[in-house]
Motif scaffolding. Structure first.
Motif, short mmCIF file in Angstrom:
data_model
loop_
_atom_site.label_atom_id
_atom_site.label_comp_id
_atom_site.label_asym_id
_atom_site.label_seq_id
_atom_site.Cartn_x
_atom_site.Cartn_y
_atom_site.Cartn_z
N ASP A 3 0.99 -1.22 -0.03
CA ASP A 3 -0.09 -0.05 -0.11
C ASP A 3 0.85 1.26 0.01
N ILE A 4 2.19 1.12 -0.12
CA ILE A 4 3.05 2.16 -0.12
C ILE A 4 2.97 2.87 -1.56
N THR A 5 2.41 4.24 -1.44
CA THR A 5 2.40 4.90 -2.65
C THR A 5 3.18 6.25 -2.98
N ASN A 6 3.82 6.66 -1.73
CA ASN A 6 4.41 7.88 -1.77
C ASN A 6 6.01 7.69 -0.90
N PHE A 7 6.54 8.12 -1.41
CA PHE A 7 8.22 8.48 -0.48
C PHE A 7 8.25 9.76 -0.48
N LYS A 54 -0.35 4.74 3.11
CA LYS A 54 1.02 5.11 3.85
C LYS A 54 2.03 5.46 2.99
N SER A 55 2.78 6.30 3.61
CA SER A 55 4.31 6.96 3.00
C SER A 55 5.29 6.63 3.75
N ILE A 56 6.44 6.39 3.12
CA ILE A 56 7.92 6.20 3.82
C ILE A 56 8.61 7.29 3.73
N ILE A 57 9.12 7.76 4.85
CA ILE A 57 10.01 8.84 4.88
C ILE A 57 11.25 8.49 4.98
N ILE A 58 12.13 8.87 4.12
CA ILE A 58 13.58 8.53 4.12
C ILE A 58 14.20 9.82 4.83
N LEU A 59 14.81 9.51 5.97
CA LEU A 59 15.34 10.83 6.66
C LEU A 59 16.69 10.89 7.00
N ASP A 60 17.55 11.80 6.34
CA ASP A 60 18.77 12.04 6.96
C ASP A 60 19.12 12.41 8.38
N PRO A 79 -0.58 14.11 16.15
CA PRO A 79 -1.49 13.40 16.47
C PRO A 79 -1.28 11.81 16.03
N LYS A 80 -1.78 10.94 16.72
CA LYS A 80 -1.46 9.50 16.19
C LYS A 80 -2.02 9.37 14.81
N ASN A 81 -3.32 10.01 14.65
CA ASN A 81 -3.75 9.73 13.05
C ASN A 81 -2.83 9.97 12.06
N ILE A 82 -2.16 11.10 12.28
CA ILE A 82 -0.94 11.62 11.03
C ILE A 82 -0.01 10.61 11.33
N GLN A 83 0.58 10.32 12.45
CA GLN A 83 1.67 9.28 12.50
C GLN A 83 1.47 7.99 11.83
N ASP A 84 0.26 7.60 11.98
CA ASP A 84 -0.09 6.13 11.53
C ASP A 84 0.02 6.28 10.03
N ASN A 85 0.12 7.21 9.41
CA ASN A 85 0.29 7.38 7.58
C ASN A 85 1.78 7.29 7.31
N TYR A 86 2.74 7.49 8.21
CA TYR A 86 4.01 7.23 8.02
C TYR A 86 4.87 6.26 8.70
N LEU A 87 5.89 5.78 7.66
CA LEU A 87 6.84 5.01 8.29
C LEU A 87 8.11 5.80 8.15
N ILE A 88 8.91 5.88 9.12
CA ILE A 88 10.32 6.74 9.05
C ILE A 88 11.26 5.70 8.85
N CYS A 89 12.00 5.94 7.92
CA CYS A 89 13.48 5.15 7.62
C CYS A 89 14.53 5.99 7.85
N ALA A 90 15.41 5.98 8.81
CA ALA A 90 16.68 6.69 9.08
C ALA A 90 17.64 6.53 8.07
N LEU A 91 18.39 7.38 7.60
CA LEU A 91 19.43 7.36 6.53
C LEU A 91 20.64 8.16 7.33
N THR A 92 21.72 7.36 7.04
CA THR A 92 23.12 8.13 7.31
C THR A 92 24.13 7.43 6.74
#
Length: 128
Positions: A3-7, A54-60, A79-92
């Motif tokens: 269901d991921i359609t956005n990065f 759902k969106s994946i955030i690729i975060l430096d 708010p939790k309803n906003i957080q639930d739409n994103y997965l954070i992926c740390a990048l370094t």
């Protein structure tokens, strides 16, 4: 993660944003890619966008003005309803275990990627 359609790419380096975007485009999947050089602008985008999938955030992790740690702390106050739409992926590019342990300790950080980003890492991310 079918269901991921956005990065969302957040990195203060234009070159890294470009390279990550190109890597994602090689996957031949249909999703949108937003990139931000400013974590503040990315945060405003997350805050003000009505997400339908759902969106994946690729975060430096290391950026001036607002680093990845500060972004995640602000994100976890949303708010939790906003957080639930994103997965954070740390990048370094750092291999410092202290920093990787610190960023991984946040509840909203679900994945960790190292620079330079490899296509295989993105495939693993999407498969998990």
């Amino acid at each position: 993660m079918q269901d991921i359609t956005n990065f969302i790419i957040i990195d203060d380096s234009k070159e890294d944003c470009y390279l990550i975007k190109k890597r994602l485009q090689t996957l031949k999947a249909s999703f949108t890619i937003q990139s931000f050089l400013s974590p503040h602008e990315a945060f405003d985008y997350v805050l003000n966008t009505v997400a339908t999938t759902k969106s994946i955030i690729i975060l430096d992790i290391y950026m001036p003005l607002m680093d990845g740690f500060e972004f995640v702390e602000a994100f976890e106050n949303l708010p939790k309803n906003i957080q639930d739409n994103y997965l954070i992926c740390a990048l370094t590019s750092s291999i410092n275990k202290q920093y990787t342990d610190r960023i991984s300790a946040y509840q909203s950080v679900k994945f960790f990627l190292e620079k330079p980003l490899k296509t295989e890492s993105l495939l693993d991310l999407m498969a998990s």
